[in-house]
Design a protein around this motif. Structure first.
Motif, PDB file in Angstrom:
ATOM      1  N   ALA A 201       0.837  -1.206   0.000  1.00 33.83           N
ATOM      2  CA  ALA A 201       0.000   0.000   0.000  1.00 33.83           C
ATOM      3  C   ALA A 201       0.869   1.253   0.000  1.00 33.83           C
ATOM      4  N   ASP A 202       1.933   1.256   0.805  1.00 35.91           N
ATOM      5  CA  ASP A 202       2.830   2.415   0.845  1.00 35.91           C
ATOM      6  C   ASP A 202       3.430   2.693  -0.527  1.00 35.91           C
ATOM      7  N   VAL A 203       3.963   1.644  -1.157  1.00 34.82           N
ATOM      8  CA  VAL A 203       4.603   1.817  -2.458  1.00 34.82           C
ATOM      9  C   VAL A 203       3.586   2.231  -3.523  1.00 34.82           C
ATOM     10  N   THR A 204       2.388   1.660  -3.467  1.00 38.18           N
ATOM     11  CA  THR A 204       1.366   1.977  -4.464  1.00 38.18           C
ATOM     12  C   THR A 204       0.950   3.442  -4.394  1.00 38.18           C
ATOM     13  N   PHE A 205       0.712   3.957  -3.189  1.00 36.95           N
ATOM     14  CA  PHE A 205       0.288   5.350  -3.066  1.00 36.95           C
ATOM     15  C   PHE A 205       1.423   6.303  -3.411  1.00 36.95           C
ATOM     16  N   TYR A 206       2.656   5.909  -3.069  1.00 38.01           N
ATOM     17  CA  TYR A 206       3.789   6.737  -3.494  1.00 38.01           C
ATOM     18  C   TYR A 206       3.863   6.777  -5.020  1.00 38.01           C
ATOM     19  N   ARG A 207       3.645   5.625  -5.645  1.00 36.01           N
ATOM     20  CA  ARG A 207       3.702   5.583  -7.107  1.00 36.01           C
ATOM     21  C   ARG A 207       2.590   6.397  -7.730  1.00 36.01           C
ATOM     22  N   TRP A 208       1.439   6.445  -7.095  1.00 36.89           N
ATOM     23  CA  TRP A 208       0.338   7.279  -7.598  1.00 36.89           C
ATOM     24  C   TRP A 208       0.754   8.746  -7.605  1.00 36.89           C
ATOM     25  N   GLU A 209       1.354   9.211  -6.499  1.00 33.91           N
ATOM     26  CA  GLU A 209       1.837  10.588  -6.445  1.00 33.91           C
ATOM     27  C   GLU A 209       2.887  10.825  -7.534  1.00 33.91           C
ATOM     28  N   TYR A 210       3.788   9.866  -7.684  1.00 30.47           N
ATOM     29  CA  TYR A 210       4.838  10.006  -8.698  1.00 30.47           C
ATOM     30  C   TYR A 210       4.230  10.079 -10.100  1.00 30.47           C
ATOM     31  N   ASN A 211       3.225   9.253 -10.353  1.00 31.70           N
ATOM     32  CA  ASN A 211       2.621   9.227 -11.684  1.00 31.70           C
ATOM     33  C   ASN A 211       1.927  10.541 -12.017  1.00 31.70           C
ATOM     34  N   PHE A 212       1.373  11.207 -11.000  1.00 27.34           N
ATOM     35  CA  PHE A 212       0.779  12.521 -11.291  1.00 27.34           C
ATOM     36  C   PHE A 212       1.860  13.495 -11.739  1.00 27.34           C
ATOM     37  N   ARG A 213       3.001  13.490 -11.048  1.00 25.72           N
ATOM     38  CA  ARG A 213       4.100  14.381 -11.465  1.00 25.72           C
ATOM     39  C   ARG A 213       4.649  13.958 -12.827  1.00 25.72           C
ATOM     40  N   ALA A 214       4.747  12.648 -13.046  1.00 22.36           N
ATOM     41  CA  ALA A 214       5.271  12.157 -14.329  1.00 22.36           C
ATOM     42  C   ALA A 214       4.322  12.471 -15.478  1.00 22.36           C
ATOM     43  N   SER A 215       3.024  12.633 -15.186  1.00 23.77           N
ATOM     44  CA  SER A 215       2.072  12.958 -16.256  1.00 23.77           C
ATOM     45  C   SER A 215       2.399  14.302 -16.892  1.00 23.77           C
ATOM     46  N   MET A 216       3.060  15.197 -16.134  1.00 23.45           N
ATOM     47  CA  MET A 216       3.475  16.471 -16.728  1.00 23.45           C
ATOM     48  C   MET A 216       4.594  16.264 -17.736  1.00 23.45           C
ATOM     49  N   VAL A 217       5.447  15.279 -17.484  1.00 20.07           N
ATOM     50  CA  VAL A 217       6.562  15.009 -18.393  1.00 20.07           C
ATOM     51  C   VAL A 217       6.052  14.409 -19.700  1.00 20.07           C
ATOM     52  N   VAL A 218       5.175  13.403 -19.594  1.00 21.55           N
ATOM     53  CA  VAL A 218       4.664  12.788 -20.825  1.00 21.55           C
ATOM     54  C   VAL A 218       3.767  13.759 -21.583  1.00 21.55           C
ATOM     55  N   GLY A 219       3.191  14.747 -20.876  1.00 20.04           N
ATOM     56  CA  GLY A 219       2.405  15.766 -21.569  1.00 20.04           C
ATOM     57  C   GLY A 219       3.239  16.590 -22.518  1.00 20.04           C
ATOM     58  N   ALA A 220       4.550  16.647 -22.270  1.00 13.47           N
ATOM     59  CA  ALA A 220       5.440  17.423 -23.137  1.00 13.47           C
ATOM     60  C   ALA A 220       5.529  16.850 -24.538  1.00 13.47           C
ATOM     61  N   VAL A 221       5.204  15.566 -24.721  1.00  9.04           N
ATOM     62  CA  VAL A 221       5.285  14.946 -26.054  1.00  9.04           C
ATOM     63  C   VAL A 221       3.892  14.758 -26.647  1.00  9.04           C
ATOM     64  N   GLY A 222       2.916  15.480 -26.109  1.00 10.89           N
ATOM     65  CA  GLY A 222       1.576  15.424 -26.671  1.00 10.89           C
ATOM     66  C   GLY A 222       0.674  14.386 -26.066  1.00 10.89           C
ATOM     67  N   ALA A 223       1.047  13.885 -24.867  1.00 12.42           N
ATOM     68  CA  ALA A 223       0.239  12.849 -24.228  1.00 12.42           C
ATOM     69  C   ALA A 223      -0.809  13.434 -23.283  1.00 12.42           C
ATOM     70  N   GLY A 224      -1.160  14.693 -23.447  1.00 12.81           N
ATOM     71  CA  GLY A 224      -2.237  15.301 -22.691  1.00 12.81           C
ATOM     72  C   GLY A 224      -1.829  15.708 -21.288  1.00 12.81           C
ATOM     73  N   GLY A 225      -2.819  16.237 -20.544  1.00 10.60           N
ATOM     74  CA  GLY A 225      -2.583  16.623 -19.166  1.00 10.60           C
ATOM     75  C   GLY A 225      -2.047  18.034 -19.017  1.00 10.60           C
ATOM     76  N   ILE A 226      -1.787  18.414 -17.768  1.00 11.27           N
ATOM     77  CA  ILE A 226      -1.342  19.770 -17.463  1.00 11.27           C
ATOM     78  C   ILE A 226       0.062  20.029 -17.979  1.00 11.27           C
ATOM     79  N   GLY A 227       0.837  18.969 -18.209  1.00  8.32           N
ATOM     80  CA  GLY A 227       2.179  19.151 -18.747  1.00  8.32           C
ATOM     81  C   GLY A 227       2.170  19.809 -20.111  1.00  8.32           C
ATOM     82  N   LEU A 228       1.161  19.515 -20.911  1.00  7.65           N
ATOM     83  CA  LEU A 228       1.057  20.123 -22.238  1.00  7.65           C
ATOM     84  C   LEU A 228       0.840  21.626 -22.125  1.00  7.65           C
ATOM     85  N   GLU A 229       0.052  22.049 -21.113  1.00  8.55           N
ATOM     86  CA  GLU A 229      -0.161  23.477 -20.888  1.00  8.55           C
ATOM     87  C   GLU A 229       1.139  24.168 -20.477  1.00  8.55           C
ATOM     88  N   ILE A 230       1.917  23.515 -19.642  1.00  9.46           N
ATOM     89  CA  ILE A 230       3.183  24.114 -19.187  1.00  9.46           C
ATOM     90  C   ILE A 230       4.156  24.253 -20.355  1.00  9.46           C
TER      91      ILE A 230
END
Length: 269
Positions: A201-230
């Motif tokens: 459970a600890d690792v899973t919730f940490y990974r969830w937080e990480y994935n939200f931050r990582a979604s900004m990175v993948v947004g840079a290549v057109g994968a949607g999310g707030i990263g595309l706006e940045i």
């Protein structure tokens, strides 16, 4: 008396040997660290001296933050949140299947163990950004390739942590269950999973937080999310909007951290 002195001397020699070995390990680590700092240029005083003023010149252009387009950021934020939840869910499902084969004490045989660990290594080796670029080319722009990129990379990370938690669990409950005639599946459900669930459970919730931050990175290549706006704001040099977006992300990440802590405590009670 002589035997006592010899025993004491032997203990001192072993202690001294361990101390020398530890100093050698620390020395090798320090050599690797210093070498890495040199390779990346952190000892290039001239370059750093010219680069730092440029950063301080950029900071005034980012203030005050410009929230004028806040209404356009709601959907990308929702997309990033959905990507992190969906990607983590995909990873948890497949990691739970693979970790039982990637742990030495639950894998049926060595070929399955090697196959599972190899698959986890492959998914973990490719960064989310590269996966995002490949999946955008395969399925098009939007949140779907970002979700798949986050999920695939997370399988390798979560599967590895799950397998290590299983390998480190207490053997006594497992042996007791097996001696009572329980099947392997019953041993896993009743003796192994209850032990490793809090760590999972600890690792899973940490990974969830990480994935939200990582979604900004993948947004840079057109994968949607707030990263595309940045990235879009950076491209047109709207630095005040960039600072506003970063503040929004900071607030959301802080809220996610509090939420994940609450969910973690709720689940392990």
């Amino acid at each position: 008396m002589s035997a006592s002195v010899d025993s004491h001397s032997a203990i001192l020699r072993r202690h001294e040997l361990r101390w020398r070995q530890q100093c050698l390990r620390v020395g090798l680590i320090l050599i690797a660290v210093v070498g890495s700092l040199a390779v990346v240029g952190l000892f290039d005083a001239e370059r750093i001296a010219t680069g730092l003023p440029a950063i301080f010149k950029l900071l005034p252009e980012m203030f005050p933050p410009d929230f004028s387009r806040w209404s356009f950021w709601i959907k990308p934020l929702i997309d990033s949140m959905a990507m992190s939840i969906a990607g983590t869910s995909i990873a948890v499902f497949f990691s739970m299947l693979l970790c039982l084969f990637a742990a030495r004490n639950t894998s049926p045989n060595r070929p399955l163990y090697l196959a599972a660990t190899g698959l986890l290594n492959v998914t973990r080796a490719v960064p989310e950004l590269i996966l995002g670029m490949i999946l955008v080319a395969a399925v098009g722009f939007g949140a779907l390739p970002g979700t798949l990129a986050l999920g695939l990379h997370s399988i390798g990370m979560l599967g590895k942590f799950y397998a290590e938690a299983i390998e480190l669990c207490d053997l006594e409950p497992i042996e007791a269950a097996r001696s009572s005639g329980a099947s392997e599946m019953q041993v896993i459900i009743h003796s192994i999973l209850p032990q490793v669930f809090p760590a999972m459970a600890d690792v899973t919730f940490y990974r969830w937080e990480y994935n939200f931050r990582a979604s900004m990175v993948v947004g840079a290549v057109g994968a949607g999310g707030i990263g595309l706006e940045i990235i879009s704001a950076l491209r047109i040099m709207e630095y005040q909007q960039v600072s506003a977006l970063l503040l929004v992300v900071l607030v959301v990440v802080t809220a996610l951290d509090s939420m994940s802590n609450a969910l973690r405590h709720w689940m392990v009670q």
